[in-house]
Design a protein around this motif. Structure first.
Motif, PDB file in Angstrom:
ATOM      1  N   VAL A 307       0.859  -1.318  -0.012  1.00 38.01           N
ATOM      2  CA  VAL A 307       0.095  -0.052  -0.074  1.00 38.01           C
ATOM      3  C   VAL A 307       0.797   1.236   0.134  1.00 38.01           C
ATOM      4  CG1 VAL A 307      -1.798   1.101   1.401  1.00 38.01           C
ATOM      5  CG2 VAL A 307      -1.740  -1.329   1.328  1.00 38.01           C
ATOM      6  N   PRO A 308       0.637   2.161  -0.791  1.00 42.85           N
ATOM      7  CA  PRO A 308       1.364   3.517  -0.809  1.00 42.85           C
ATOM      8  C   PRO A 308       1.219   4.019   0.616  1.00 42.85           C
ATOM      9  CG  PRO A 308       0.100   3.518  -2.766  1.00 42.85           C
ATOM     10  CD  PRO A 308      -0.436   2.162  -1.877  1.00 42.85           C
ATOM     11  N   LYS A 309       2.155   4.845   1.265  1.00 41.73           N
ATOM     12  CA  LYS A 309       2.384   5.144   2.564  1.00 41.73           C
ATOM     13  C   LYS A 309       1.098   6.117   2.738  1.00 41.73           C
ATOM     14  CE  LYS A 309       7.332   4.700   3.305  1.00 41.73           C
ATOM     15  NZ  LYS A 309       8.623   5.263   3.576  1.00 41.73           N
ATOM     16  N   GLU A 310       0.889   7.041   1.599  1.00 45.08           N
ATOM     17  CA  GLU A 310      -0.082   7.993   1.679  1.00 45.08           C
ATOM     18  C   GLU A 310      -1.411   7.533   2.191  1.00 45.08           C
ATOM     19  OE1 GLU A 310       0.647   7.858  -2.697  1.00 45.08           O
ATOM     20  OE2 GLU A 310       1.863   7.829  -0.739  1.00 45.08           O
ATOM     21  N   ARG A 311      -1.659   6.366   1.689  1.00 45.31           N
ATOM     22  CA  ARG A 311      -3.005   5.465   1.751  1.00 45.31           C
ATOM     23  C   ARG A 311      -3.125   4.514   3.139  1.00 45.31           C
ATOM     24  NH1 ARG A 311      -5.296   2.726  -2.862  1.00 45.31           N
ATOM     25  NH2 ARG A 311      -7.397   2.777  -1.530  1.00 45.31           N
ATOM     26  N   VAL A 312      -2.138   4.287   3.847  1.00 43.27           N
ATOM     27  CA  VAL A 312      -2.044   3.342   4.647  1.00 43.27           C
ATOM     28  C   VAL A 312      -3.267   3.472   5.759  1.00 43.27           C
ATOM     29  CG1 VAL A 312      -0.838   2.335   6.583  1.00 43.27           C
ATOM     30  CG2 VAL A 312       0.315   2.768   4.597  1.00 43.27           C
ATOM     31  N   ALA A 313      -3.461   4.482   6.433  1.00 44.37           N
ATOM     32  CA  ALA A 313      -4.416   5.076   7.359  1.00 44.37           C
ATOM     33  C   ALA A 313      -5.840   4.749   6.497  1.00 44.37           C
ATOM     34  CB  ALA A 313      -4.496   6.542   7.613  1.00 44.37           C
ATOM     35  N   GLU A 314      -5.799   5.042   5.227  1.00 49.21           N
ATOM     36  CA  GLU A 314      -7.274   4.987   4.617  1.00 49.21           C
ATOM     37  C   GLU A 314      -7.536   3.436   4.547  1.00 49.21           C
ATOM     38  OE1 GLU A 314      -8.911   4.854   0.019  1.00 49.21           O
ATOM     39  OE2 GLU A 314      -7.217   6.254   0.757  1.00 49.21           O
ATOM     40  N   VAL A 315      -6.425   2.641   4.263  1.00 51.19           N
ATOM     41  CA  VAL A 315      -6.688   1.091   3.811  1.00 51.19           C
ATOM     42  C   VAL A 315      -6.980   0.378   5.227  1.00 51.19           C
ATOM     43  CG1 VAL A 315      -5.489  -0.891   3.111  1.00 51.19           C
ATOM     44  CG2 VAL A 315      -5.217   0.967   1.772  1.00 51.19           C
ATOM     45  N   ILE A 316      -6.393   0.807   5.958  1.00 52.36           N
ATOM     46  CA  ILE A 316      -6.598   0.076   7.559  1.00 52.36           C
ATOM     47  C   ILE A 316      -8.107   0.375   8.001  1.00 52.36           C
ATOM     48  CG2 ILE A 316      -6.199   0.335  10.029  1.00 52.36           C
ATOM     49  CD1 ILE A 316      -3.139   0.748   9.105  1.00 52.36           C
ATOM     50  N   GLY A 317      -8.569   1.672   7.902  1.00 50.93           N
ATOM     51  CA  GLY A 317      -9.853   1.949   7.965  1.00 50.93           C
ATOM     52  C   GLY A 317     -11.000   1.156   7.272  1.00 50.93           C
ATOM     53  N   ARG A 318     -10.593   0.996   5.938  1.00 48.74           N
ATOM     54  CA  ARG A 318     -11.780   0.234   5.150  1.00 48.74           C
ATOM     55  C   ARG A 318     -11.620  -1.371   5.604  1.00 48.74           C
ATOM     56  NH1 ARG A 318     -12.599   1.945   0.028  1.00 48.74           N
ATOM     57  NH2 ARG A 318     -13.810   0.367  -0.192  1.00 48.74           N
ATOM     58  N   LEU A 319     -10.282  -1.984   5.853  1.00 49.02           N
ATOM     59  CA  LEU A 319     -10.258  -3.245   6.256  1.00 49.02           C
ATOM     60  C   LEU A 319     -11.058  -3.551   7.586  1.00 49.02           C
ATOM     61  CD1 LEU A 319      -6.442  -3.971   5.402  1.00 49.02           C
ATOM     62  CD2 LEU A 319      -8.688  -4.961   4.112  1.00 49.02           C
ATOM     63  N   LEU A 320     -10.899  -2.693   8.464  1.00 48.93           N
ATOM     64  CA  LEU A 320     -11.503  -2.654   9.862  1.00 48.93           C
ATOM     65  C   LEU A 320     -12.765  -2.517   9.806  1.00 48.93           C
ATOM     66  CD1 LEU A 320      -9.099  -0.842  12.239  1.00 48.93           C
ATOM     67  CD2 LEU A 320      -9.233  -3.181  12.012  1.00 48.93           C
ATOM     68  N   ALA A 321     -13.584  -1.619   8.841  1.00 48.75           N
ATOM     69  CA  ALA A 321     -14.961  -1.619   8.901  1.00 48.75           C
ATOM     70  C   ALA A 321     -15.662  -2.704   7.781  1.00 48.75           C
ATOM     71  CB  ALA A 321     -15.277  -0.054   7.891  1.00 48.75           C
ATOM     72  N   ASP A 322     -14.708  -3.274   6.936  1.00 49.15           N
ATOM     73  CA  ASP A 322     -15.459  -4.285   5.992  1.00 49.15           C
ATOM     74  C   ASP A 322     -15.218  -5.562   6.586  1.00 49.15           C
ATOM     75  OD1 ASP A 322     -16.105  -1.729   4.543  1.00 49.15           O
ATOM     76  OD2 ASP A 322     -14.362  -2.361   2.783  1.00 49.15           O
ATOM     77  N   LEU A 323     -14.301  -5.936   7.275  1.00 49.60           N
ATOM     78  CA  LEU A 323     -13.900  -7.373   7.483  1.00 49.60           C
ATOM     79  C   LEU A 323     -13.762  -7.623   8.746  1.00 49.60           C
ATOM     80  CD1 LEU A 323     -11.048  -7.762   4.692  1.00 49.60           C
ATOM     81  CD2 LEU A 323     -13.304  -8.582   4.465  1.00 49.60           C
ATOM     82  N   PRO A 324     -14.078  -9.102   9.306  1.00 44.87           N
ATOM     83  CA  PRO A 324     -13.922  -9.438  10.878  1.00 44.87           C
ATOM     84  C   PRO A 324     -12.366  -9.744  11.013  1.00 44.87           C
ATOM     85  CG  PRO A 324     -14.339 -11.348   9.382  1.00 44.87           C
ATOM     86  CD  PRO A 324     -14.565 -10.192   8.578  1.00 44.87           C
ATOM     87  N   VAL A 325     -11.701  -8.604  11.312  1.00 45.26           N
ATOM     88  CA  VAL A 325     -10.160  -8.326  11.370  1.00 45.26           C
ATOM     89  C   VAL A 325      -9.899  -9.054  12.788  1.00 45.26           C
ATOM     90  CG1 VAL A 325      -8.185  -7.270  11.640  1.00 45.26           C
ATOM     91  CG2 VAL A 325      -9.917  -6.523   9.631  1.00 45.26           C
TER      92      VAL A 325
END
Length: 350
Positions: A307-325
């Motif tokens: 993941v590009p560094k500038e998108r890490v926070a966004e991607v983490i948020g999406r994963l936590l919201a969409d998947l049973p992490v």
């Protein structure tokens, strides 16, 4: 010749920081080594012609390199096979004379091979041995102490200490040729340190060893550096050796230095992305990971993304919201990948 104070570029635990004043233990200035190599075509006719008129080509193994290593530093010296690493170490230990340029180690010109210099340096080569294969290891240790003129009582104390630290008590009375590779490498390190060198050159010291033995030798080298304040220059194809021991690295290829600086700084400058690994309580069920980044690995309940560094926070948020992490980790890319970028020129630092 006196050493001059220098500032180390090795980072502290808080990040890059200058540490002054330190003494320059190893210096290379425009250091160059060329070899004249005979060559001919294959076949009988070419062989006969070669008897009458030999052809040569000049190979530049080391092409005018410059660096300074301060007292107590542990520096990784990295590059592919044939990059010039071992040739450089051989010049710094006095085994080879340079074609041009200069170098000093502890203030001495290595190729003069002065006794005072030889007593303060040592080299361990994973593909070479300092031990006599036909004698017990203890005999080689005692000969080494005598050759280096080490005081008998002091030498025995050092030997006893190294035998205990390296756990080679069972090897002392065995013929060297009967030792396993791991046992022999620990004995090689022991004999190299018996005279307590101030500068230690390690050329592939864990070559061919299993993972447990590699880790054991790394811990020992780190402890020796900490206790003795020794300067260590390490070449290795095992990146775990370098990342465990060295804060600073020098990358060399075709005899030229491509990078010299902090390992952490190299990662920041050449890897504008992070590796995100996620473990799940349930299956991915066709979830479109590709929307979030490059998929490096994908299983039923685990995935790894780049993941590009500038998108890490966004991607983490999406994963936590969409998947049973269950678990999520963010890490820098493997050092091997970063070094590869330097070597192929895709991301060489300015």
């Amino acid at each position: 010749m006196e050493n001059a104070p220098v500032c180390s570029t090795a980072p502290s635990s808080e990040g890059a920081a200058l540490q002054c004043p330190l003494m320059a233990q190893i210096e290379a200035r425009s250091l160059t080594k060329t070899f004249r190599v005979p060559e001919r075509e294959g076949g009988l006719a070419a062989a006969l012609a070669g008897l009458l008129r030999r052809r040569y080509r000049t190979v530049e193994a080391v092409a005018g390199i410059d660096f300074t290593i301060a007292e107590g530093e542990m520096v990784g010296f990295l590059g592919p096979n044939g990059a010039g690493k071992t040739t450089t170490l051989k010049m710094l230990t006095g085994l080879l004379h340079p074609t041009s340029g200069r170098a000093t180690v502890l203030g001495y010109e290595p190729w003069r091979r002065e006794s005072a210099f030889l007593r303060r340096v040592s080299m361990v080569m994973g593909q070479r041995t300092q031990l006599n294969w036909d004698l017990p290891a203890m005999d080689s240790f005692l000969v080494h102490l005598a050759v280096y003129g080490v005081d008998r009582s002091a030498g025995r104390r050092t030997l006893d200490e190294l035998v205990e630290l390296l756990d080679i008590g069972d090897c002392l009375r065995k013929q060297v040729r009967t030792l396993s590779l791991g046992e022999r490498m620990r004995c090689e390190i022991c004999v190299a340190l018996l005279h307590r060198p101030a500068v230690l050159f390690l050329d592939e010291p864990t070559l061919g060893l299993d993972i447990a033995m590699q880790a054991r030798i790394r811990r020992f080298v780190a402890d020796y550096n900490r206790r003795e304040g020794a300067t260590v220059m390490l070449t290795s194809h095992y990146m775990a050796d370098v990342t465990a021991l060295c804060r600073r690295i020098i990358v060399i290829d075709h005899g030229r230095i491509l990078f010299d600086g902090a390992l952490a700084d190299l990662a920041r400058r050449l890897a504008p992305f992070k590796v995100v690994t996620v473990d799940l309580a349930g299956d991915l069920d066709g979830y479109a990971l590709e929307r979030l980044g490059a998929v490096l690995a994908r299983g039923f309940r685990k995935a790894t993304l780049r993941v590009p560094k500038e998108r890490v926070a966004e991607v983490i948020g999406r994963l936590l919201a969409d998947l049973p992490v269950l678990d999520l980790t963010v890490a820098d890319p493997p050092v091997e990948e970063i070094i590869a970028q330097v070597l192929d020129g895709r991301g060489a630092p300015a």
